[in-house]
Design a protein around this motif. Structure first.
Motif, mmCIF file in Angstrom:
data_model
loop_
_atom_site.group_PDB
_atom_site.id
_atom_site.type_symbol
_atom_site.label_atom_id
_atom_site.label_comp_id
_atom_site.label_asym_id
_atom_site.label_seq_id
_atom_site.Cartn_x
_atom_site.Cartn_y
_atom_site.Cartn_z
ATOM 1 N N ILE A 303 0.944 -43.376 65.088
ATOM 2 C CA ILE A 303 0.989 -44.843 65.150
ATOM 3 C C ILE A 303 0.302 -45.282 66.441
ATOM 4 O O ILE A 303 0.751 -44.915 67.529
ATOM 5 C CB ILE A 303 2.442 -45.367 65.188
ATOM 6 C CG1 ILE A 303 3.326 -44.617 64.209
ATOM 7 C CG2 ILE A 303 2.479 -46.864 64.949
ATOM 8 C CD1 ILE A 303 3.140 -44.964 62.787
ATOM 9 N N GLY A 304 -0.743 -46.067 66.301
ATOM 10 C CA GLY A 304 -1.506 -46.522 67.471
ATOM 11 C C GLY A 304 -2.734 -45.651 67.641
ATOM 12 O O GLY A 304 -2.623 -44.438 67.777
ATOM 13 N N ALA A 305 -3.904 -46.291 67.603
ATOM 14 C CA ALA A 305 -5.154 -45.527 67.709
ATOM 15 C C ALA A 305 -5.839 -45.841 69.035
ATOM 16 O O ALA A 305 -7.049 -45.950 69.124
ATOM 17 C CB ALA A 305 -6.078 -45.843 66.537
ATOM 18 N N GLY A 306 -5.028 -46.008 70.083
ATOM 19 C CA GLY A 306 -5.586 -46.299 71.409
ATOM 20 C C GLY A 306 -5.957 -45.029 72.140
ATOM 21 O O GLY A 306 -6.247 -43.996 71.520
ATOM 22 N N MET A 308 -4.228 -42.806 73.753
ATOM 23 C CA MET A 308 -3.425 -41.615 73.472
ATOM 24 C C MET A 308 -3.431 -41.265 71.987
ATOM 25 O O MET A 308 -3.590 -40.098 71.621
ATOM 26 C CB MET A 308 -1.989 -41.818 73.963
ATOM 27 C CG MET A 308 -1.864 -41.926 75.465
ATOM 28 S SD MET A 308 -2.624 -40.559 76.362
ATOM 29 C CE MET A 308 -1.501 -39.234 75.994
ATOM 30 N N GLY A 309 -3.253 -42.264 71.134
ATOM 31 C CA GLY A 309 -3.157 -41.995 69.695
ATOM 32 C C GLY A 309 -4.366 -41.234 69.174
ATOM 33 O O GLY A 309 -4.233 -40.252 68.428
ATOM 34 N N LEU A 326 -2.284 -45.070 62.024
ATOM 35 C CA LEU A 326 -1.968 -46.454 61.655
ATOM 36 C C LEU A 326 -2.147 -47.411 62.832
ATOM 37 O O LEU A 326 -1.795 -47.086 63.964
ATOM 38 C CB LEU A 326 -0.515 -46.499 61.162
ATOM 39 C CG LEU A 326 0.041 -47.863 60.739
ATOM 40 C CD1 LEU A 326 0.912 -47.710 59.497
ATOM 41 C CD2 LEU A 326 0.837 -48.538 61.846
ATOM 42 N N GLU A 327 -2.712 -48.561 62.531
ATOM 43 C CA GLU A 327 -2.854 -49.640 63.521
ATOM 44 C C GLU A 327 -2.409 -50.944 62.878
ATOM 45 O O GLU A 327 -2.220 -51.008 61.658
ATOM 46 C CB GLU A 327 -4.316 -49.764 63.975
ATOM 47 C CG GLU A 327 -4.664 -48.944 65.217
ATOM 48 C CD GLU A 327 -4.159 -49.555 66.517
ATOM 49 O OE1 GLU A 327 -3.700 -50.718 66.500
ATOM 50 O OE2 GLU A 327 -4.216 -48.868 67.551
ATOM 51 N N ALA A 332 -8.842 -52.663 65.572
ATOM 52 C CA ALA A 332 -8.316 -51.602 66.447
ATOM 53 C C ALA A 332 -8.430 -50.249 65.766
ATOM 54 O O ALA A 332 -8.721 -49.223 66.400
ATOM 55 C CB ALA A 332 -6.862 -51.890 66.805
ATOM 56 N N VAL A 384 2.169 -46.397 70.683
ATOM 57 C CA VAL A 384 1.819 -47.822 70.794
ATOM 58 C C VAL A 384 2.093 -48.288 72.227
ATOM 59 O O VAL A 384 2.442 -47.488 73.089
ATOM 60 C CB VAL A 384 2.609 -48.673 69.767
ATOM 61 C CG1 VAL A 384 2.329 -48.180 68.360
ATOM 62 C CG2 VAL A 384 4.113 -48.642 70.041
ATOM 63 N N GLU A 386 3.509 -49.549 75.709
ATOM 64 C CA GLU A 386 4.713 -49.077 76.388
ATOM 65 C C GLU A 386 5.693 -50.237 76.607
ATOM 66 O O GLU A 386 5.952 -50.652 77.739
ATOM 67 C CB GLU A 386 4.293 -48.417 77.719
ATOM 68 C CG GLU A 386 5.401 -47.737 78.488
ATOM 69 C CD GLU A 386 5.866 -46.409 77.895
ATOM 70 O OE1 GLU A 386 5.575 -46.125 76.724
ATOM 71 O OE2 GLU A 386 6.528 -45.670 78.629
ATOM 72 N N VAL A 390 8.252 -53.316 71.277
ATOM 73 C CA VAL A 390 7.228 -52.848 70.329
ATOM 74 C C VAL A 390 7.689 -51.523 69.711
ATOM 75 O O VAL A 390 7.573 -51.300 68.502
ATOM 76 C CB VAL A 390 5.857 -52.666 71.040
ATOM 77 C CG1 VAL A 390 4.781 -52.276 70.043
ATOM 78 C CG2 VAL A 390 5.463 -53.934 71.776
ATOM 79 N N THR A 412 6.160 -41.957 74.486
ATOM 80 C CA THR A 412 6.463 -42.795 75.654
ATOM 81 C C THR A 412 6.428 -41.989 76.950
ATOM 82 O O THR A 412 6.826 -40.823 76.960
ATOM 83 C CB THR A 412 7.846 -43.478 75.516
ATOM 84 O OG1 THR A 412 8.050 -44.280 76.680
ATOM 85 C CG2 THR A 412 8.980 -42.459 75.422
ATOM 86 N N SER A 413 5.924 -42.617 78.030
ATOM 87 C CA SER A 413 5.922 -41.883 79.291
ATOM 88 C C SER A 413 7.046 -42.325 80.217
ATOM 89 O O SER A 413 7.339 -41.637 81.186
ATOM 90 C CB SER A 413 4.566 -41.993 79.992
ATOM 91 O OG SER A 413 4.004 -43.239 79.814
ATOM 92 N N HIS A 434 5.521 -35.966 74.825
ATOM 93 C CA HIS A 434 4.761 -36.636 75.882
ATOM 94 C C HIS A 434 3.474 -35.873 76.156
ATOM 95 O O HIS A 434 3.488 -34.849 76.835
ATOM 96 C CB HIS A 434 5.623 -36.753 77.143
ATOM 97 C CG HIS A 434 4.981 -37.531 78.234
ATOM 98 N ND1 HIS A 434 5.096 -37.202 79.565
ATOM 99 C CD2 HIS A 434 4.190 -38.640 78.195
ATOM 100 C CE1 HIS A 434 4.414 -38.071 80.287
ATOM 101 N NE2 HIS A 434 3.860 -38.947 79.484
ATOM 102 N N PHE A 435 2.392 -36.392 75.594
ATOM 103 C CA PHE A 435 1.072 -35.800 75.816
ATOM 104 C C PHE A 435 0.497 -36.357 77.111
ATOM 105 O O PHE A 435 0.927 -37.398 77.601
ATOM 106 C CB PHE A 435 0.132 -36.143 74.660
ATOM 107 C CG PHE A 435 0.446 -35.442 73.359
ATOM 108 C CD1 PHE A 435 -0.219 -34.284 73.001
ATOM 109 C CD2 PHE A 435 1.403 -35.952 72.486
ATOM 110 C CE1 PHE A 435 0.059 -33.640 71.803
ATOM 111 C CE2 PHE A 435 1.688 -35.310 71.284
ATOM 112 C CZ PHE A 435 1.018 -34.147 70.948
#
Ligand code: NAI
Length: 699
Positions: A303-306, A308-309, A326-327, A332, A384, A386, A390, A412-413, A434-435
């Protein structure tokens, strides 16, 4: 018994049998010598075969004996090899699958060698900061020639047997079997054929010549010096191999032994051996048995193609696992997909990835705007924004669509994984993954174990981490987990150093000279100084008494977030990443000191390094005490694989042991006296104080 003895007509077969890779532990070494004695005493026997059971001839030393008395107890490997050489009946090594380290040295001691195709051959000792210490440096050059042997020994890399067998004039293999299946039979026929031949050939009797040995060795020394500045082992490997061309075999063995012993006691080798063991230990969790059943992961949702995703998705595509990403908006989604493409295309351009592989990987990627497309995923990783709100919305939707038993992970970090788990009706399926950025490159994965994360989820994620080639370390839930919780203290110290008189470039230079890939200020500029700013703002609310240098806030107030804004602690030229010392920043820091009434002083590089590294050590001790990390080696793995801590120092906790915990505590007590530092900061963690008092280290 960890070697089996069988009679097959006139042949005695000694089969190394110490799973998984027939490590040459004490019991195995004893059994080989006993087998040789038995065969030599048996009048029916005319030849002896040594081979390995299962998946290897032998992988070398038995790592479970590392650091124990058994490792050096007689018969040690040198004695076993001597017994092989002195056998009155010919000894044939029947080599297959894996033949490495001491395993290869044993084979080199045999009178003959028959190999199966596809055998991985290596002398990897250099990777542990050592050199082959059972004759490898003297025998291999006699069989393969100086250049090839040196290459194998200095690099430690694996070479396929076919490549070695194809070298003109090679004497390493007397026969290449048609297949692994026919190896035993062919070795038997070979043994019968040579059974009566005398004298028995010994590698030690072969000459070792090179037309320009001196020049070649000099060339090798120069190369090695440039490539391994922090490690003494490669140069010593050259010295040991040099002895094989210079004098008699026994003198060469003596040189090998002396150099081996020297290396054994270097901090660099201790660091590498620690790393080797810590890496293996990190995948084991104290209360999760190794036979814990795992869930099968055949497809993954992201989820989230930013930033990190996209990187996270690539890890799974690389491993051949289909990913649905998924976005919320098509734009995006397109952007994220384009970034993945661009990354792969760059690899294709550099020749690191084949075009068809690239296409295969992209074909495994399904972009979507609909949660419905995630209902078959076995694992879904959220990456997604932070913000807890959200994350809440995302996890509620995942709870509604994900199939029963699917693992729901958050990247999440900073947020509380237990809170995130509580957004669902199935907190027992939730875990933190946590990548680190860039997620397709960085080796580290912190696996965050929530209050309710069950053992099978942990076991599954640890196994999956291996598949996607990550070093996974388990962390409990706390602010920043292991890595970022420690780095916050390190950054605070870096700030105090500026307050007192250091410049960003002096601090960076000192710690980079110590061996860090990047100093704290260059790292801040790369990661974005605004991240730390946001954390400090949060801290100001949570822990208003916590002392910080205000320089970093002032920098951010100037809009200098780092490379992404073209300026941070350093100046940057457009399109370039070179950090140029900034006059403006240095003036800002000077003004700040004036405002604080601080008279700057000259701070030594040694003090800089100690304050930065010991801040990590002390927080690491708290983390151990709090049970956030299971063992000190896990903390070292986090720092070595995720934060550029110098490999040759073995990680902060190992390094503290090298310095001596008593000395660490003494230094901390000194720093606590410094009025511009923070006395509370340097209060030794109770665990550190206790171990120092007991004269122990963390491991
Ligand atoms: P980013 O801003 O680059 O990407 C976030 C993506 O999520 C955006 O493409 C956005 O459109 C999408 N998104 C936002 N809300 C969404 C929703 N409700 N559904 C689907 N997609 C949504 O952020 P970045 O850097 O990738 O960070 C993502 C997460 O990873 C954060 O939790 C962050 O703390 C964590 N993280 C970031 C690291 C970094 O160095 N950037 C390192 C480790 C973790």
């Amino acid at each position: 018994m960890s070697a089996d003895y069988q009679k097959d007509g006139q042949i005695a077969v000694i089969t190394l049998n110490n799973p998984p890779v027939n490590g040459l532990g004490l019991a195995t070494r004893r059994a080989v010598v006993e087998g040789l004695n038995q065969a030599n005493a048996d009048a029916d026997i005319t030849a002896i075969i040594i081979t390995g059971a299962g998946k290897a001839f032998s992988g070398g030393a038995d790592i479970t004996e590392f650091g124990t008395e058994r490792a050096t107890q007689e018969p040690h490997l040198l004695s076993v090899i001597r017994a092989v050489e002195l056998s009155g009946k010919p000894v044939v090594a029947a080599i297959h699958s894996v033949c490495m380290g001491g395993g290869l040295e044993l084979a080199l001691g045999c009178h003959y060698r028959v190999v199966a195709p596809g055998t991985a051959v290596a002398l990897p000792e250099v990777k542990l900061g050592l050199l082959p210490g059972a004759g490898g440096t003297q025998r291999l050059p006699r069989l393969l020639g100086l250049e090839t042997a040196l290459n194998i020994i200095v690099s430690g890399e694996t070479v396929q047997s076919e490549m070695l067998a194809a070298i003109p004039g090679q004497k390493l293999f007397d026969l290449v079997a048609a297949s692994a299946e026919s190896l035993r039979e062919e070795a038997g026929a070979f043994a019968l054929k040579i059974a009566a031949q005398r004298p028995l050939p010994l590698v030690r009797d072969l000459p070792c010549k090179h037309p320009q040995a001196e020049a070649y060795l000099q060339f090798a020394r120069n190369m090695v010096k440039g490539m391994s500045k922090n490690f003494p082992a490669p140069a010593k490997c050259v010295d040991a191999v040099a002895a094989s061309v210079k004098g008699k075999f026994d003198a060469g063995m003596q040189t090998e032994r002396e150099l081996f012993t020297q290396l054994m006691f270097t901090p660099e080798s201790r660091a590498l051996r620690h790393l080797f063991m810590a890496e293996r230990a990190a995948s084991k969790i104290a209360d999760v048995p190794s036979d814990t059943p795992v869930r099968e992961i055949r497809s993954v949702g992201v989820i989230g193609a930013g930033t990190m995703g996209g990187g996270i998705a690539m890890n799974f595509l690389n491993a051949g696992i289909p990913v649905t990403i998924l976005e919320t908006k098509q734009e995006a989604l397109d952007r994220g997909q384009a970034t993945i493409r661009k990354n792969y295309e760059a690899q294709v351009k550099k020749g690191k990835l084949k075009q068809e592989k690239y296409e295969e990987r992209m074909a495994l990627l399904t972009p979507t705007l609909s949660y419905d497309d995630l209902k078959h995923a076995d694992l879904i990783i959220e990456a997604v924004f932070e913000e807890l709100g959200v994350k809440e919305a995302v996890f509620k939707q995942l709870d509604a669509v994900a199939k029963p038993g699917a693992i729901l992970a958050s990247n999440t970090s900073t947020l509380d994984v237990d809170k995130i788990a509580a957004f669902t009706q199935r907190p027992q399926d939730v875990v933190g993954m946590h990548f680190f950025s860039p997620a397709n490159v960085m080796k580290l994965l912190e696996v965050v174990r929530g209050k309710q994360t069950p053992k099978d989820v942990l076991a599954t994620v640890m196994k999956l981490a291996k598949k996607i080639k990550k070093t996974a370390v388990v962390s409990g839930v706390c602010d920043g987990f292991i890595g970022n919780r420690m780095i916050e203290q390190y950054s605070r110290q870096a700030g105090f150093l500026l307050d007192e008189g250091a410049t960003p470039q002096q601090v960076d230079k000192a710690i980079e000279k110590f061996g860090f890939a990047m100093g704290p200020f260059r790292m801040g500029d790369l990661a974005g100084n605004d991240i730390g700013w946001a954390i400090r703002k949060r801290r100001a609310v949570e822990q208003p008494g916590m002392k910080y240098s205000a320089t970093a806030d002032k920098l951010c107030e100037l809009g200098r977030y780092g490379q992404k804004t073209g300026a941070g602690w350093y100046d940057y030229e457009a399109g370039k990443r070179d950090a140029i010392p900034s006059e403006l920043v240095n003036k800002m820091i000077e003004q700040h000191r004036k405002d604080q009434g601080i008279t700057p002083r000259k701070i030594s590089d040694e003090e800089i390094v100690q304050r930065l590294v010991f801040s990590l050590v002390n927080e690491g001790a708290h983390i151990l005490e709090d049970g956030i990390a299971g063992k000190s080696g896990d903390i070292d793995m986090v720092y070595l694989t995720g934060y550029g801590f110098p490999i040759h120092r073995g990680g902060p906790m190992h390094y503290a042991g090298e310095v001596g915990l008593v000395n660490v505590v003494q230094a901390m007590n000194r720093f606590a006296q410094n009025p511009h530092d923070d006395a509370a900061f340097w209060q030794p963690a109770p665990l550190l104080a206790r171990l120092a008092a007991e004269g122990k280290s963390f491991s």
